[in-house]
Design an enzyme around this catalytic site. Structure first.
Site, PDB file in Angstrom:
ATOM      1  N   ASP A  82      38.003  41.061  47.700  1.00  0.00           N
ATOM      2  CA  ASP A  82      36.780  40.488  48.255  1.00  0.00           C
ATOM      3  C   ASP A  82      36.453  39.830  46.711  1.00  0.00           C
ATOM      4  OD1 ASP A  82      34.872  39.645  48.891  1.00  0.00           O
ATOM      5  OD2 ASP A  82      33.275  41.601  49.370  1.00  0.00           O
ATOM      6  N   HIS A  83      36.829  38.843  46.286  1.00  0.00           N
ATOM      7  CA  HIS A  83      35.973  37.931  44.954  1.00  0.00           C
ATOM      8  C   HIS A  83      36.960  38.178  44.276  1.00  0.00           C
ATOM      9  CE1 HIS A  83      32.187  36.007  47.100  1.00  0.00           C
ATOM     10  NE2 HIS A  83      32.000  36.818  47.742  1.00  0.00           N
ATOM     11  N   GLU A 179      40.887  32.133  51.682  1.00  0.00           N
ATOM     12  CA  GLU A 179      39.273  32.103  52.078  1.00  0.00           C
ATOM     13  C   GLU A 179      39.112  31.654  50.551  1.00  0.00           C
ATOM     14  OE1 GLU A 179      34.838  34.585  52.660  1.00  0.00           O
ATOM     15  OE2 GLU A 179      36.237  33.989  53.697  1.00  0.00           O
ATOM     16  N   LYS A 221      20.469  41.311  50.953  1.00  0.00           N
ATOM     17  CA  LYS A 221      21.480  42.187  51.031  1.00  0.00           C
ATOM     18  C   LYS A 221      20.906  42.955  52.215  1.00  0.00           C
ATOM     19  CE  LYS A 221      24.618  41.773  48.456  1.00  0.00           C
ATOM     20  NZ  LYS A 221      26.191  41.483  48.883  1.00  0.00           N
ATOM     21  N   HIS A 261      29.100  34.169  54.400  1.00  0.00           N
ATOM     22  CA  HIS A 261      28.688  34.986  53.950  1.00  0.00           C
ATOM     23  C   HIS A 261      27.669  35.982  53.651  1.00  0.00           C
ATOM     24  CE1 HIS A 261      32.371  34.785  50.832  1.00  0.00           C
ATOM     25  NE2 HIS A 261      32.883  34.169  52.348  1.00  0.00           N
TER      26      HIS A 261
END
Length: 420
Positions: A82-83, A179, A221, A261
């Protein structure tokens, strides 16, 4: 452009910070299959989360593999680095087969003028009247507009190309799902801007299977979407149309789909996502769905006794260190300090009072969005507890797992993928 590993039509990103809930998360995908829809799990955990917890991506892989074996899951599943960027990719190479290329820092950094000029020259179809099927009004552009958009995004896309080529070198083409994330920018991309970005991605020969654009509104979040749902719906459907057009025009993989996201708990837009996907016959990746770490806390609190004590202790510590915990997440949380109960008040709570404040049930008057968000970013506190926290999860596995599975299936998978 789409040989090798393929991400199926519907997928859900699941975070498992302490690598104890993979089985409970997968159980929600099993329930989805029983209900007639294939939803593929993509376990994700960012480099920052690994650093905070002191874990390795190989542990996330092991937890996923064990869950798959124990539940007899025969459909695909993935592990998302991720990222990642060039500096952080190394530790993710072996265990991961899905890579979110994080180029946020380069959005807005000007590309080389000659690269921009070459892009504009290569894509005359983007200058003038651009008609995208299923979008009512054609877009009017000129060379200045296309140059401006290319100038904003081209350096970021070129960097994504660099990361992609490194991955091909290390893992081999077709052995992972790429992605590209474009959501960390100041304003949503229009469909024609998304088309320009996709043209640049095709030029870099990145066979992306998901793209995460920026949408209107706040994606905080672990709490609901804040913004205009009608505007989100319009943007989501126009993005679906732009992607379908780009697949045909630029030869991008036919299974390329939108990635939403900070998808967790965005209940008010789930119907729009479901309806848009159905209307276009498209796929979607919702990342990250279901805030598993908070469901762990809810399970511990519900168990009472030492489980409730640990939940209260986590809150007291998070409250005392709120500034430090919130700083890295400042752009994706909205906490009203006046709404945070003091640890003294929380220490007097019953299991039900604690879970009512934390569980994301907007019909419950006791639900406290600020309390929830502070605990969301407070996982560092549990990480510091080490074995004590993990042993509590293991001792209360059944009640914790029930919360994790129910939350993921009932509140996320059902509305997004089943329309219920």
């Amino acid at each position: 452009m789409s040989d090798g590993l393929r991400l199926p039509k519907f997928s859900v990103g699941v975070g498992d910070r302490f690598a104890h809930q993979a089985k409970a998360q997968l159980a929600a995908c099993v329930l989805a299959a029983d209900a007639g829809v294939e939803v593929i799990p993509v376990w994700n955990k960012s480099n920052r989360e690994h650093m905070i917890i002191g874990s390795e991506p190989s542990q996330t892989r092991k937890a996923a593999d064990v869950a798959v074996k124990e539940l007899g899951w025969t459909k695909p599943y993935f592990l998302d680095a991720d990222h990642i960027n060039l500096k952080t990719v190394e530790r993710f190479l072996a265990p991961c087969d899905f890579f979110t290329l994080d180029v946020a820092d380069l959005i807005g950094q000007p590309a080389k003028p000659e690269a921009v000029a070459a892009f504009v020259k290569r894509h005359p179809e983007l200058v003038g009247t651009v008609t995208i099927p299923h979008i009512a009004e054609p877009f009017k552009t000129d060379e200045t507009f296309v140059t401006g958009v290319a100038n904003k995004f081209l350096a970021a896309v070129q960097h994504a190309g660099e990361i992609y080529r490194l991955l091909v070198e290390k893992k081999g083409a077709g052995n992972f799902v790429p992605e590209v994330s474009m959501d960390e920018t100041d304003s949503p991309q229009t469909p024609v801007e998304l088309l320009i970005i996709l043209a640049a991605i095709a030029d870099e020969k990145i066979p992306i299977q998901t793209i995460a654009p920026k949408f209107t509104g706040r994606f905080n979040k672990g709490v609901d979407y804040v913004g205009d749902v009608a505007q989100f719906t319009k943007e989501f459907e126009e993005d679906l149309a732009a992607i379908a057009f780009a697949i045909r025009t630029y030869g991008l993989p036919e299974n390329l789909k939108l990635s939403v996201h900070s998808g967790s708990d965005k209940f008010s837009i789930y119907k729009a996502i479901h309806d848009g996907v159905k209307k276009f016959g498209a796929g979607v990746h919702v990342k990250t769905a279901g805030t598993t770490w908070l469901e762990e806390l809810i399970g511990l609190a519900e168990a009472g006794g030492s489980g409730l004590e640990i939940a209260k202790e986590v809150y007291a510590d998070a409250y005392a260190h709120s500034e430090e915990l919130c700083a890295p997440y400042a752009t994706v949380i909205d906490i009203d300090p006046a709404k945070l109960p003091t640890p003294e008040v929380v220490n007097s709570w019953t299991s039900e009072q604690f879970t009512s404040a934390l569980r994301h049930d907007q019909s419950n008057k006791a639900y406290n969005q600020s309390f929830r968000q502070l605990l969301h970013v407070g996982f560092k506190v549990a990480a510091k507890m080490g074995d004590r926290y993990l042993k509590a999860l293991e001792a209360n596995e059944e009640i914790v797992a029930k919360n994790v599975t129910t939350n993921l299936f009932e509140r996320h998978i059902k509305p997004v993928f089943l329309g219920l």
